[in-house]
Write an enzyme that holds these catalytic residues in place. Sequence first.
Site, PDB file in Angstrom:
ATOM      1  N   SER A  13      50.099  25.200  33.035  1.00 56.19           N
ATOM      2  CA  SER A  13      48.850  25.828  33.485  1.00 56.19           C
ATOM      3  C   SER A  13      47.589  25.041  33.168  1.00 56.19           C
ATOM      4  O   SER A  13      46.578  25.189  33.854  1.00 56.19           O
ATOM      5  CB  SER A  13      48.741  27.211  32.824  1.00 56.19           C
ATOM      6  OG  SER A  13      48.819  27.095  31.407  1.00 56.19           O
ATOM      7  N   ASN A  89      57.019  20.569  28.627  1.00 61.16           N
ATOM      8  CA  ASN A  89      55.681  20.039  28.328  1.00 61.16           C
ATOM      9  C   ASN A  89      54.913  20.904  27.326  1.00 61.16           C
ATOM     10  O   ASN A  89      54.094  20.375  26.568  1.00 61.16           O
ATOM     11  CB  ASN A  89      54.879  19.949  29.645  1.00 61.16           C
ATOM     12  CG  ASN A  89      53.401  19.797  29.403  1.00 61.16           C
ATOM     13  OD1 ASN A  89      52.917  18.732  29.027  1.00 61.16           O
ATOM     14  ND2 ASN A  89      52.652  20.888  29.582  1.00 61.16           N
ATOM     15  N   TYR A 162      53.829  18.699  13.250  1.00 63.36           N
ATOM     16  CA  TYR A 162      53.778  18.219  14.640  1.00 63.36           C
ATOM     17  C   TYR A 162      54.595  16.931  14.774  1.00 63.36           C
ATOM     18  O   TYR A 162      55.401  16.790  15.697  1.00 63.36           O
ATOM     19  CB  TYR A 162      52.323  17.985  15.036  1.00 63.36           C
ATOM     20  CG  TYR A 162      52.107  17.575  16.483  1.00 63.36           C
ATOM     21  CD1 TYR A 162      51.994  18.544  17.488  1.00 63.36           C
ATOM     22  CD2 TYR A 162      51.986  16.235  16.850  1.00 63.36           C
ATOM     23  CE1 TYR A 162      51.775  18.174  18.815  1.00 63.36           C
ATOM     24  CE2 TYR A 162      51.775  15.867  18.166  1.00 63.36           C
ATOM     25  CZ  TYR A 162      51.663  16.838  19.142  1.00 63.36           C
ATOM     26  OH  TYR A 162      51.450  16.467  20.454  1.00 63.36           O
TER      27      TYR A 162
END
Length: 260
Positions: A13, A89, A162
Amino acid sequence: MSEQRVALVTGGSRGIGRAISLELARSGYAVLINFNTNLDEAERTRSAVESEGGQAEVCQADVSAPSHRDLLVNFTMETYGRIDLLVNNAGIGPPARTDILDTDIDDYHQVLATNLTGPYFLTQRVAKAMIHLLETQRLPSPAIVNVSSIRAYTAAWNYGEYCISKAGLSMVTKLFARRLAEYGIKVYEIRPGVIETDMTAKPETRAYYNQLIGHGMAPIDRWGTPEDVARAVGMIARGDLPFSTGEVINVDGGWHLRSL
Ligand code: NAP
């Protein structure tokens, strides 16, 4: 089964995912645009696809939640009847940059669940759907793409969870590339460098990178754009790497090159 190829783009999006959704629509795919919280951005992307004559649907699902992953694949199959390409993604950073001596365990689990566990089990689920389809039909170039990061191999001690999630995602790519080769399903890792999106939009983050970019940080010394990443996905989507799987595609301005 419809002749049109179908792509599922998690986090399709905004940012890199939006550019990927548009690139895939331009390459002739019907696109399932997944989002988690921000429906307006997903609808904007759908409108952008449709205004160029493409086909898209949106679907809310949190990739870190098992039941949502099921819903996402079921929705894709019920809507389009096939799936040719999965782009893992969607991704998040920790809420704050924290020294690994002080990592918060809830932040750690959330980042790992979204960036690593989610793609792992979504890949498993989609791979099974593809294998089932391939028993009776032809998919021209079935593929799975994992969007990792230069942090897969860069030790940032204040961004540990991360880095670990993206390093793990690299291995997910290798594992599934090896396992799915017999079915003709290719698996790739795209490894972006520093890309101008909401993820890098905090003033202190932007200021930090602005200090480095343009002063020799990478051989191609500029901010990366979402479109830079999307074009690499487009190459895979068009089936332009027919004798490669498990490949890492660096989209980082050459940042990975060592020089002396
Ligand atoms: P972004 O602008 O922050 O967009 C993130 C996207 O992921 C949004 O569409 C968001 O949807 C979605 N998302 C987040 N959590 C989700 C969840 N639990 N379930 C489903 N969707 C979720 O990020 P970006 O910069 O485009 O990054 C995209 C990917 O590239 C990430 O995997 C990131 O780690 C990677 N990457 C980015 C950079 C960079 O410099 N930007 C560099 C290397 C790698 P909502 O808006 O609905 O929450």
